[in-house]
Design a protein around this motif. Structure first.
Motif, mmCIF file in Angstrom:
data_model
loop_
_atom_site.group_PDB
_atom_site.id
_atom_site.type_symbol
_atom_site.label_atom_id
_atom_site.label_comp_id
_atom_site.label_asym_id
_atom_site.label_seq_id
_atom_site.Cartn_x
_atom_site.Cartn_y
_atom_site.Cartn_z
ATOM 1 N N ARG A 301 17.903 5.957 -24.371
ATOM 2 C CA ARG A 301 18.023 4.888 -25.690
ATOM 3 C C ARG A 301 17.413 3.925 -25.680
ATOM 4 O O ARG A 301 17.349 3.383 -26.365
ATOM 5 N N LEU A 302 16.932 3.421 -24.386
ATOM 6 C CA LEU A 302 16.209 2.008 -24.263
ATOM 7 C C LEU A 302 14.899 2.443 -24.607
ATOM 8 O O LEU A 302 14.317 1.637 -26.229
ATOM 9 N N GLU A 305 15.884 2.278 -28.829
ATOM 10 C CA GLU A 305 17.106 0.712 -29.201
ATOM 11 C C GLU A 305 15.964 -0.275 -28.484
ATOM 12 O O GLU A 305 16.515 -1.620 -29.098
ATOM 13 N N ALA A 308 16.028 -3.627 -31.020
ATOM 14 C CA ALA A 308 17.463 -4.450 -30.842
ATOM 15 C C ALA A 308 17.999 -4.462 -29.861
ATOM 16 O O ALA A 308 18.631 -5.585 -30.114
#
Lengths: 387, 318
Positions: A301-302, A305, A308
């Motif tokens: 996920r990191l 993302e 963001a």
């Protein structure tokens, strides 16, 4: 993974032989086993190494070459915070000198001894011949063991091209000196009468190698034959020692393709030939947290993302940086985790592939630096000693 | 100095476990890709070479495994047979009886024989110009010097005879830096670096073969750029800090393992850099050093061969 460590195994044995492919940490493992034993138990422990890294050799007090057995200075333990209950000794294997000693021991008279030592073939065999390392390592082990000076001897084996070479070396050495062909070849030089039936053999040998060389070979073996009985008897005794109940083998490997294949082969050979396989030590294993599935998900996920996340709230400000830089840091951290997690999963798979493991399996983490002092050896030793 | 791939015979060696076979396989692959008819030979026939091309086992009789790329494994007995019949023109051989036994015997009795038929076969392929380039996945550092020094040693041991006449041209091929070179593979760790330095010394002292390049395998990437490590340290320092909690809330759990892994990489890279510097400092600056990345995804197989071949290509400036 079996829960028992090496302590029990080592306590019940007098000889521990570390083997495995090159570059897997055999020397360090052997030294760590010896150091742990000397720390925990009363008694004299000797580690025989073949080719230690310079700094490790320094830590064990081994300087230069030579076959001397030396006690590791108590001062070397000073920085480790432990006081050894026993004595730690170390020796390096000097192939050339060991061969010379062997000749001195078995030669019937000083003249023969001198002629062997100065024969060009002998010099070649004793100095350069790789396989001669295998035999002499085992021979030296026998010598030290029968001196009765030590309670435990840990041996680091030479890097052999074929993993089983060294356990077969004594037998092959004995076979070689009793071979028919050897007698056939040196026969004419002995009797000066060439058997007609063997003529083509000599013609070819002579054309290919030249008669001077053949004579050198013959002289060497005629001289060597004078030591034959002692030599063969000795080789047989060395083999018996390797099979003795007091001897155990520890296979060392890393979780990489080629070393694992070699470890498997080794385990198989030791088992089928009925040597005592005591333990498997897996070195430089990546830490378990890399296999954490939740962490893997978060890393994925990191990765996606990072832009963001880096711009959320006042995160960048609180870390005293700009969002762009923070984004790069987060992306690197995430990608790095995924890279190493991938390697860790590959390692875990290879470990499962090791089908027939011995009862004792020890895992040693990838340490951040090289091990080059006793403190490092003991740190490693703690990991393999017990739970 | 000759360009690496413009030589005719390249021996790839290094300490056991550093990835010699990977480098040899990739170097040959790259040469073939660049249009050279290439032979790659695995000398210590462990059977690893085939896995880098995902082909069946290699044998003494070479086989084309990719366009322009041929692979074989050394078999000293087969090589001796070929040597005796082709070079010494000994028709007798077949009638001498159990050649294998004789060979085993002579080879054990006279160290150097196995080495010379090994190196001899490769030199012969060079002399016959069967290939543009021959890459040998040679023995590990402990043994390669005696292999490469064998023709010289043989010259000294054997004063007359056919073998003696045969070693001269081998020495010419091995000693010509435009024709032959050695590539030493190392990894950035203490023992491989020490062994590389010992090996390069021994090669110079005991053989007439030219050191063509040093390949440093499994180099870890630099994780953080300038100033980034400080940011990382601030993020990793305090697990209760709001910044850290913010990231973790968003990702739905702890990021400790991620931070630990980054720390491990940074410290591993740091200790390896010391070894790299020691190596670079001790090797003649004229010798090219080629850096190969640590492969996270595949350590073996054709995919790894492609990746290392690409890295070699970039490092060689193609």
């Amino acid at each position: 993974m079996a829960g028992t460590g090496l302590e029990e195994l080592v306590s019940s044995k007098e000889i521990v032989i570390a083997c495995g492919s090159g570059g897997v940490g055999k020397t360090t493992t052997a030294a760590a086993i010896a150091a742990m034993s000397a720390v925990r138990h009363r008694g004299k422990v000797l580690v025989v190494t073949v080719d230690p890294a310079r700094r490790l050799a320094g830590a064990l007090g081994l300087q230069g070459f030579g076959n001397d057995v030396k006690q590791v200075d108590a001062a070397a333990f000073a920085g480790t915070g432990v006081k050894p209950r026993g004595e730690l000794w170390a020796a390096m294997l000097d192939t050339k000198q060991s061969w010379d000693d062997l000749v001195r021991r078995h030669a019937p008279d000083p003249d023969t001894e001198q002629r062997i030592l100065s024969n060009p073939l002998y010099q070649n065999i004793s100095g350069k011949f790789v396989q001669s390392h295998d035999y002499i390592a085992m021979e030296r082990l026998y010598e030290i063991h029968s001196s009765g000076d030590f309670d435990l001897i840990v041996v680091d084996t030479p890097p052999t091209r074929n993993a089983i070479d060294f356990i077969e070396a004594p037998r092959r050495m004995a076979e070689f000196f009793s071979s028919k062909l050897l007698r056939l070849l040196i026969a004419p030089y002995r009797s000066r009468m060439v058997n007609l039936a063997s003529k083509p053999f000599y013609q070819v040998a002579d054309r290919v190698l030249g008669s001077q060389f053949l004579e050198d070979i013959a002289e060497f073996f005629i001289l060597f034959q004078t030591m034959y009985d002692g030599f063969v008897e000795r080789a047989t005794a060395v083999e018996r020692l390797l099979r003795d109940q007091r001897t155990t083998f520890v296979v060392v490997s890393t979780l990489e393709g080629a070393p694992v294949r070699e470890a498997e082969f080794f385990i198989e050979v030791l088992t089928t030939k009925r040597f005592h396989l005591g333990a498997l030590v897996l070195n430089k294993v990546l830490p378990d947290y890399l296999l954490d599935e939740g962490a893997e998900e978060r890393a994925a996920r990191l990765c996606d993302e990072a832009p963001a996340v880096a711009r959320a709230g006042d995160l960048a400000v609180s870390l005293a940086t700009e969002a762009d830089q923070l984004e790069r840091v987060l992306a690197e951290v995430a990608a790095n985790f995924r890279n190493f997690a991938r390697v860790a999963r590959r390692e875990a798979g290879l470990k499962r592939d090791l089908r027939s493991s011995p009862e004792v399996v020890a895992m040693v983490p990838e340490f951040e630096g090289d091990i080059h002092d006793l403190a490092g050896l003991l740190r490693l030793g703690e990991r393999i000693w017990g739970q | 100095m000759a360009d690496l791939l413009d030589r005719k015979l390249v021996f790839v060696t290094g300490k056991g476990g550093v990835g010699k076979t990977t480098i040899a396989a990739a170097l040959a692959w790259l040469a073939a890709e660049r249009g050279k008819k290439t032979l790659v030979c695995e000398i210590d026939a462990k059977g690893d070479l085939a896995s880098f091309y995902e082909t069946g086992p290699t044998r003494f009789q070479e086989r084309e495994v990719a366009p322009r790329l041929w692979a074989m494994s050394m078999d000293t007995e087969a090589s001796l047979k070929q040597y005796l019949s082709l070079q010494l023109k000994l028709p007798l051989v077949s009638r001498v009886g159990p050649l294998a036994k004789m060979f085993d015997f002579v080879a054990s009795a006279a160290p150097g024989v196995k080495e010379i038929v090994t190196v001899g076969k490769l030199c012969w392929e060079v002399r016959e110009r069967h290939y543009d380039l021959i890459v040998a996945d040679a023995s590990a550092s402990g043994h390669v010097v005696s292999q490469l020094a064998a023709p010289q040693a043989m010259n000294e041991l054997v004063q007359v005879g056919l073998v003696r006449q045969q070693t001269g041209w081998m020495l010419d091929i091995l000693g010509d830096a435009r024709t032959t070179g050695v590539v030493v593979v190392a990894t950035p760790a203490e023992m491989p670096v020490s062994e590389t330095l010992e090996l390069t010394d021994a090669l110079q002292r005991e053989t007439n073969v030219d050191l063509a390049a040093v390949v440093v395998n499994r180099v870890l990437p630099e994780l953080f750029g300038r100033g980034e490590e400080e940011v990382f340290e601030r993020l990793a320092a305090d697990s209760g800090a709001p910044a850290r909690r913010g990231v973790e809330e968003r990702l739905g759990g702890t990021i400790d393992p991620l931070l630990e892994a980054a720390r491990l990489t940074v410290s591993m890279r740091r200790s390896r850099t010391e070894h790299l510097e020691r190596l670079r400092g001790a090797i003649d600056p004229a010798i090219p050093m080629l850096y190969m990345p640590y492969l996270f995804f595949r350590a073996q197989g054709l995919r790894a061969t492609h990746q290392i071949a690409d890295a070699l290509s970039a490092e060689l400036g193609y």
